[in-house]
Design a protein around this motif. Sequence first.
Motif, PDB file in Angstrom:
ATOM      1  N   UNK A   1      40.817  40.346  22.973  1.00 51.94           N
ATOM      2  CA  UNK A   1      40.029  41.552  22.706  1.00 51.94           C
ATOM      3  C   UNK A   1      39.575  42.232  23.995  1.00 51.94           C
ATOM      4  N   UNK A   2      39.190  41.448  24.986  1.00 47.56           N
ATOM      5  CA  UNK A   2      38.745  42.027  26.258  1.00 47.56           C
ATOM      6  C   UNK A   2      39.909  42.622  27.045  1.00 47.56           C
ATOM      7  N   UNK A   3      41.068  41.999  26.965  1.00 48.38           N
ATOM      8  CA  UNK A   3      42.248  42.552  27.625  1.00 48.38           C
ATOM      9  C   UNK A   3      42.573  43.919  27.034  1.00 48.38           C
ATOM     10  N   UNK A   4      42.527  44.031  25.721  1.00 48.28           N
ATOM     11  CA  UNK A   4      42.784  45.328  25.064  1.00 48.28           C
ATOM     12  C   UNK A   4      41.734  46.355  25.475  1.00 48.28           C
ATOM     13  N   UNK A   5      40.469  45.950  25.532  1.00 48.35           N
ATOM     14  CA  UNK A   5      39.398  46.869  25.930  1.00 48.35           C
ATOM     15  C   UNK A   5      39.592  47.325  27.375  1.00 48.35           C
ATOM     16  N   UNK A   6      39.991  46.407  28.242  1.00 47.59           N
ATOM     17  CA  UNK A   6      40.226  46.767  29.645  1.00 47.59           C
ATOM     18  C   UNK A   6      41.408  47.727  29.773  1.00 47.59           C
TER      19      UNK A   6
ATOM     20  N   UNK B   1      36.161  35.971  32.729  1.00 41.11           N
ATOM     21  CA  UNK B   1      37.467  35.344  32.884  1.00 41.11           C
ATOM     22  C   UNK B   1      38.315  36.245  33.771  1.00 41.11           C
ATOM     23  N   UNK B   2      39.346  35.678  34.361  1.00 45.57           N
ATOM     24  CA  UNK B   2      40.225  36.451  35.235  1.00 45.57           C
ATOM     25  C   UNK B   2      41.407  36.970  34.422  1.00 45.57           C
ATOM     26  N   UNK B   3      41.537  38.276  34.392  1.00 47.39           N
ATOM     27  CA  UNK B   3      42.707  38.931  33.790  1.00 47.39           C
ATOM     28  C   UNK B   3      43.789  38.930  34.878  1.00 47.39           C
ATOM     29  N   UNK B   4      44.648  37.954  34.805  1.00 47.99           N
ATOM     30  CA  UNK B   4      45.574  37.667  35.901  1.00 47.99           C
ATOM     31  C   UNK B   4      46.565  38.780  36.219  1.00 47.99           C
ATOM     32  N   UNK B   5      47.118  39.500  35.219  1.00 46.73           N
ATOM     33  CA  UNK B   5      48.089  40.540  35.580  1.00 46.73           C
ATOM     34  C   UNK B   5      47.533  41.589  36.557  1.00 46.73           C
ATOM     35  N   UNK B   6      46.231  41.823  36.517  1.00 44.80           N
ATOM     36  CA  UNK B   6      45.592  42.805  37.405  1.00 44.80           C
ATOM     37  C   UNK B   6      44.695  42.157  38.455  1.00 44.80           C
TER      38      UNK B   6
ATOM     39  N   UNK C   1      43.854  36.455  44.762  1.00 46.06           N
ATOM     40  CA  UNK C   1      44.260  36.549  43.353  1.00 46.06           C
ATOM     41  C   UNK C   1      43.244  37.350  42.549  1.00 46.06           C
ATOM     42  N   UNK C   2      42.020  37.445  43.063  1.00 44.79           N
ATOM     43  CA  UNK C   2      40.960  38.214  42.400  1.00 44.79           C
ATOM     44  C   UNK C   2      40.675  39.442  43.266  1.00 44.79           C
ATOM     45  N   UNK C   3      40.965  40.611  42.712  1.00 45.66           N
ATOM     46  CA  UNK C   3      40.887  41.846  43.481  1.00 45.66           C
ATOM     47  C   UNK C   3      39.681  42.716  43.140  1.00 45.66           C
ATOM     48  N   UNK C   4      39.100  42.521  41.981  1.00 42.73           N
ATOM     49  CA  UNK C   4      37.981  43.352  41.570  1.00 42.73           C
ATOM     50  C   UNK C   4      37.351  42.800  40.314  1.00 42.73           C
ATOM     51  N   UNK C   5      36.350  43.521  39.806  1.00 44.56           N
ATOM     52  CA  UNK C   5      35.712  43.086  38.567  1.00 44.56           C
ATOM     53  C   UNK C   5      35.343  44.275  37.711  1.00 44.56           C
ATOM     54  N   UNK C   6      35.199  44.000  36.436  1.00 49.05           N
ATOM     55  CA  UNK C   6      34.843  45.008  35.442  1.00 49.05           C
ATOM     56  C   UNK C   6      33.976  44.330  34.396  1.00 49.05           C
ATOM     57  N   UNK C   7      32.933  45.025  33.962  1.00 42.87           N
ATOM     58  CA  UNK C   7      32.050  44.466  32.943  1.00 42.87           C
ATOM     59  C   UNK C   7      32.242  45.215  31.631  1.00 42.87           C
ATOM     60  N   UNK C   8      32.590  44.469  30.589  1.00 46.07           N
ATOM     61  CA  UNK C   8      32.701  45.036  29.239  1.00 46.07           C
ATOM     62  C   UNK C   8      31.285  45.178  28.711  1.00 46.07           C
ATOM     63  N   UNK C   9      30.819  46.400  28.640  1.00 42.74           N
ATOM     64  CA  UNK C   9      29.452  46.617  28.170  1.00 42.74           C
ATOM     65  C   UNK C   9      29.426  47.236  26.779  1.00 42.74           C
ATOM     66  N   UNK C  10      30.542  47.143  26.094  1.00 46.03           N
ATOM     67  CA  UNK C  10      30.611  47.705  24.751  1.00 46.03           C
ATOM     68  C   UNK C  10      30.068  46.762  23.700  1.00 46.03           C
ATOM     69  N   UNK C  11      29.806  47.321  22.595  1.00 50.53           N
ATOM     70  CA  UNK C  11      29.496  46.557  21.410  1.00 50.53           C
ATOM     71  C   UNK C  11      30.737  46.753  20.559  1.00 50.53           C
TER      72      UNK C  11
END
Length: 116
Positions: free
Chosen positions: A102-107, A60-65, A25-35
């Motif tokens: 907010x993180x989903x939109x950023x991703x 958190x896990x963004x489940x759709x991806x 269910x978890x395929x990868x990761x991404x770090x939001x490094x923005x301000x």
Amino acid sequence: MNAKDHADAVLAQLFAQAKAQFGNAVKGFWFYDGDPCPGCGFPVDAMKYKGQDALSLNAFIYRPRGVLIGYALCGLCAQQIFQAAQQNPRVQTPLHAVIEQNLTKAYQRYLASHDA
């Protein structure tokens, strides 16, 4: 080790734990490094934790991806979540929903910028 390297190492560890717990269910990761802070919009900053400067690293896990999204919070949002967790452990607050939105939109913006 600088802060980004440390955050990447922590996120890799969180990814390994999520992979062990949730499998494919978890395929990868991404770090939001923005301000700014994904909770309130103010700059991400250090907070005091047990008398030391610390950053609140979370995921958190963004489940759709199936992507584990890592992020840092400002001290104010981190304190708000810590206090809520002490009163009601394992219960999400309205702030959690704002952060995830907010993180989903950023991703999604990140994906769009890399698909072009």
